[in-house]
Write a protein that holds these residues in place. Sequence first.
Motif, PDB file in Angstrom:
ATOM      1  N   PRO A 112       0.818  -1.222   0.000  1.00  0.00           N
ATOM      2  CA  PRO A 112       0.000   0.000   0.000  1.00  0.00           C
ATOM      3  C   PRO A 112       0.852   1.273   0.000  1.00  0.00           C
ATOM      4  O   PRO A 112       0.520   2.245  -0.669  1.00  0.00           O
ATOM      5  CB  PRO A 112      -0.807  -0.108   1.303  1.00  0.00           C
TER       6      PRO A 112
ATOM      7  N   LEU B 280       3.837   1.655  -1.345  1.00  0.00           N
ATOM      8  CA  LEU B 280       4.399   1.864  -2.684  1.00  0.00           C
ATOM      9  C   LEU B 280       3.323   2.227  -3.701  1.00  0.00           C
ATOM     10  O   LEU B 280       3.573   2.996  -4.631  1.00  0.00           O
ATOM     11  CB  LEU B 280       5.172   0.614  -3.116  1.00  0.00           C
ATOM     12  N   VAL B 281       2.126   1.700  -3.519  1.00  0.00           N
ATOM     13  CA  VAL B 281       1.017   2.059  -4.402  1.00  0.00           C
ATOM     14  C   VAL B 281       0.699   3.549  -4.233  1.00  0.00           C
ATOM     15  O   VAL B 281       0.491   4.271  -5.217  1.00  0.00           O
ATOM     16  CB  VAL B 281      -0.214   1.174  -4.090  1.00  0.00           C
ATOM     17  N   ALA B 282       0.710   4.019  -2.995  1.00  0.00           N
ATOM     18  CA  ALA B 282       0.495   5.444  -2.735  1.00  0.00           C
ATOM     19  C   ALA B 282       1.605   6.265  -3.391  1.00  0.00           C
ATOM     20  O   ALA B 282       1.355   7.314  -3.995  1.00  0.00           O
ATOM     21  CB  ALA B 282       0.447   5.705  -1.234  1.00  0.00           C
ATOM     22  N   VAL B 283       2.839   5.765  -3.293  1.00  0.00           N
ATOM     23  CA  VAL B 283       3.982   6.462  -3.883  1.00  0.00           C
ATOM     24  C   VAL B 283       3.859   6.494  -5.410  1.00  0.00           C
ATOM     25  O   VAL B 283       4.079   7.536  -6.038  1.00  0.00           O
ATOM     26  CB  VAL B 283       5.302   5.782  -3.456  1.00  0.00           C
ATOM     27  N   LEU B 284       3.492   5.363  -6.008  1.00  0.00           N
ATOM     28  CA  LEU B 284       3.354   5.297  -7.469  1.00  0.00           C
ATOM     29  C   LEU B 284       2.300   6.289  -7.953  1.00  0.00           C
ATOM     30  O   LEU B 284       2.480   6.962  -8.965  1.00  0.00           O
ATOM     31  CB  LEU B 284       2.958   3.873  -7.902  1.00  0.00           C
TER      32      LEU B 284
END
Lengths: 365, 365
Positions: free
Chosen positions: A180, A182-186
């Motif tokens: 989650p 890294l998904v937010a970062v992406l």
Amino acid sequence: MRTAAVVGSGLIGTSVGLALSRRGVRVHVMDADESAARVAAARGAGVCGRPPEPVDLAVLAVPPARIAQVLAEQQHQKLARAYTDVASVKSATAQAVARSAPHRPSYVGGHPMAGSQCSGPLAAGADLFQGRAWVLTPGTETSRAALNRVLAAVALCGAVPVVMEPQAHDRAVALVSHAPHLVAVLMAARLTGAPRESLALAGQGLRDVIRIAGGDRALWSDIVTSNAPALAEVLGELAKDLEALTRALRELEVHGPGTDSAREAIAQLLFRGRTGWECVHEPEHTSGQVTLSIPLTDRLGEVDRLVSAARESGIGTDSIRLRWSQTSSRLSACLATAPLAAPDVRRRLTDNGWQVSVEPATPSL
Amino acid sequence: MRTAAVVGSGLIGTSVGLALSRRGVRVHVMDADESAARVAAARGAGVCGRPPEPVDLAVLAVPPARIAQVLAEQQHQKLARAYTDVASVKSATAQAVARSAPHRPSYVGGHPMAGSQCSGPLAAGADLFQGRAWVLTPGTETSRAALNRVLAAVALCGAVPVVMEPQAHDRAVALVSHAPHLVAVLMAARLTGAPRESLALAGQGLRDVIRIAGGDRALWSDIVTSNAPALAEVLGELAKDLEALTRALRELEVHGPGTDSAREAIAQLLFRGRTGWECVHEPEHTSGQVTLSIPLTDRLGEVDRLVSAARESGIGTDSIRLRWSQTSSRLSACLATAPLAAPDVRRRLTDNGWQVSVEPATPSL
């Protein structure tokens, strides 16, 4: 548990110190940066500096990559009778500890599932762990005495201990925490260079999705690197879904809205997303619930008053349905509530002048 | 603007009705589902049913795919002198309207940037649009009279009108609304079938990332399908970043933590994520700020009291630094604040017994 040492006085270390001190444990706060230790001590996390003799438990709240080295150093210097850490990744730590720790029975890996977007001792709080899971990963060599000391500390912090294998822990946090992040970062990375006009249209949805992307980059770089295998698996699966999604979108772009397979792929993904969402958000299950029926007149503000009254009984708008009867030309409200709560809700509403009848319970599926 | 019609009494339609009614407009609420219209009317969104003569403005709050058809029908029946819609995608709607609308000058495309996870008239509120952007996409044929009627309605709803080209709007919402929704869905989809033990470790971070994945699936399927080209572009770029990320993770998995290029790729992504996060969250810029310095003693609770006092002046923990001076063996706090606010903050702290001195301003970069 009468004495403890906290090594590293960041958010987690200071919070542990605050929680244990509040419960009467004498805590010694140590930090390579004396200023940070002083701040933690000034906040009430304990006394500054190394204890004169071994303490019952040392909590190593240093960055994940440094745990094994700090553990070896402190065991050599006999800081404590038992040791735990708070690193977010457990297999890599366990391997490093196995290679370098002078005394493995006194060490229990740990990971409190609590944190904050803010870092440092100023953001710490004695309540940070209250009611949260605190994973422990004892190995086969771990002594029962060490495990019990750590369990006592976890209890004093108000957390719920969960014993797991290091690998199972790492897979779990890869799924519920690291992916989650890294998904937010992406998603957040997509916003760099976007026109100001576009960003002005952003609402709460976007803010929530990317909120955690603002976190401590050095810490996250460390976490992501240490948990690479488990993360690669979760994100690899996510990439497959994303690929299928973009393929469906491009198909729609070329062939227009009539492409059934593309629409179906999107609908399926939205359905799986909703199912996953329910795994965590646990919506109220309406099966097995009691329905309270309330006739309404056409008086203005009546629906709003009922919604407020229901909310006071813990019933959200999701659990309220309004029905219009063509035959009687009347509006009525249906409130779904748990069977145990129903009599109380009914009494409260009746006391406030509503006319409430109970409908037969929906059978549990 | 004296009379209006709202066609479709879901969350948005009912909220428009509530907002306009509150400002004295006579609103007629129409819905194919009479029950929904009755509920909206009972909440105060207007009177139920078709107006006896053309109203000043009709707001079409029906699903995006039905706008063109409903517009054509209502223009034939002379429902209003001007028309707008609230669909989340504007190019597709504009094309459909261009094909079928009997009278294009009276139509202005619109999209209020407001919503809720909950749907339906019960979740509606007169304040839903307060201070939010409301995009309008007038075409070359749009009459000034129609545009002004819609602008008046937007103003009565308390929203901020933003005029854009339909394509620019669609690219913007693909980035700040639709892609975030799908990213939340992709992450949530990973949770289906996860062990209960893993899900028990979930915290607020995961909940925030996937919160919007719980939204109305039929509506989102429609939105995603209608905005496929713009979405495919945003998600295609995101997929490239994701591919580079998983490649770096697999490299670390194989070669261990020593792979510099993989670590660098991850650090770069985290950096870009933080930069994107700042585009939306706008952290306080510390350059050009004034620093207030406050000496601290070792008294317990002093730091907490200062943090509370600072918070009352609007200064968060992010803007507070504590310093330990080795030479004087004293702790002091530094509060960063905007130059204009500094005198007031200083006075308040001084009034509360703190000893505050002002440090020279950091020059603006």
